[in-house]
Design an enzyme around this catalytic site. Structure first.
Site, PDB file in Angstrom:
ATOM      1  N   PRO A  74     -58.192  27.991  12.304  1.00 59.37           N
ATOM      2  CA  PRO A  74     -57.054  27.190  11.832  1.00 59.37           C
ATOM      3  C   PRO A  74     -57.360  25.692  11.968  1.00 59.37           C
ATOM      4  CG  PRO A  74     -56.331  28.880  13.380  1.00 59.37           C
ATOM      5  CD  PRO A  74     -57.835  28.858  13.430  1.00 59.37           C
ATOM      6  N   GLU A  75     -57.136  24.956  10.908  1.00 61.72           N
ATOM      7  CA  GLU A  75     -57.339  23.513  10.913  1.00 61.72           C
ATOM      8  C   GLU A  75     -55.982  22.821  11.040  1.00 61.72           C
ATOM      9  OE1 GLU A  75     -60.201  21.961  10.790  1.00 61.72           O
ATOM     10  OE2 GLU A  75     -61.669  23.325   9.913  1.00 61.72           O
TER      11      GLU A  75
END
Ligand code: ZN
Length: 270
Positions: A2-3
């Site tokens: 996840p960014e």
């Protein structure tokens, strides 16, 4: 992994279900995450959630006594579901609310984190050492240019350094450099002031766009409502090795910089 946009989308997704409600129970089934989940986290029980903030890729669930700090690590997922929903493998933590719903944290690889920040103590060093938020005014046009002078590190690594600016992950670094026409291998100290002004703008644009489109995803992210995320954004270079550049028809090349896969157009980026 996840960014920043996925974490922000998670925050937006879970907030309406949680803010203003009281935490009735915190169930920790697996306390061995990246760091041990501290017992002090139970201090949040019985307290109302005032806000949910994001700092870099950390989510902060704020109560009067302190904040629960969550990090999704490599493979963490958050869902807001009925607390009676049967458990799945790797469902490590439930934050149960008085409404009967819970925030359920699932993390197969256990690189995620769940920590406690007491309200009356200095900020956790994980947070206090971070650079500015990319979408805030603190990340202004001068910052990249000023911090980069004399630096020989590749510009791509430079903009991915959390002390310079937080949350510019690999996908977004590649894309922002493409839009600015900068070769990702170029020494940070050799990039001009004008190019850094453009790069600052592009970093803000690519991140804002990704948040708007619901967060991009590679494989391990599920949106807050449990539906899998989708790769909505049209990427210009990331993951496109050997394909034609959308601007000039040259073939996109791929190299490793700082152990990260890097993609660029050899014609558009100098
Ligand atoms: Zn090109």
């Amino acid at each position: 992994m996840p960014e920043l946009p996925e974490v922000e989308v998670s925050r937006l997704g879970i907030s309406p279900h949680m803010i203003g409600h009281t935490i009735s129970q915190i169930i920790v089934r697996q306390p061995t995450l990246r760091w041990p989940v501290p017992q002090e986290i139970q201090q949040a029980c019985g307290l109302t959630i005032n806000t949910i903030r994001r700092r870099a890729k950390y989510l902060l669930i704020d109560t009067r006594a302190g904040s629960i700090i969550l990090h999704l690590g490599m493979s963490g997922k958050l869902r807001v579901i009925d607390a009676t929903t049967p458990l799945q493998k790797h469902d490590h933590i439930d934050i149960v609310l008085d409404t009967g719903v819970c925030l359920r944290f699932n993390d197969p690889r256990r690189f995620g984190a769940c920590l406690w920040q007491p309200a009356d103590q200095p900020q956790n060093t994980l947070l206090s050492h971070l650079g500015p938020e990319p979408l805030s005014e603190d990340f202004d046009q001068q910052r990249l240019f000023e911090l980069s002078r004399g630096k020989s590190v590749a510009v791509k690594n430079f903009i991915m350094d959390n002390k310079v600016v937080v949350g510019v992950g690999n996908i977004y670094a590649n894309e922002a450099l493409f839009f600015t026409g900068i070769d990702p291998r170029k020494a940070a100290g050799k990039v001009s002031k004008k190019k850094y002004h453009q790069l600052t703008e592009q970093i803000k644009i690519v991140l804002a766009k990704a948040i708007q489109q619901g967060g991009t995803t590679l494989k391990d992210f599920a949106q807050a409502d449990g539906k899998p995320g989708y790769f909505a954004q049209q990427l210009q270079v990331y993951g496109r090795k050997g394909e034609q550049c959308h601007q000039c028809d040259s073939l996109i090349e791929s190299i490793t910089i700082g152990q990260r896969n890097s993609f660029y157009c050899p014609n558009c980026q100098r």
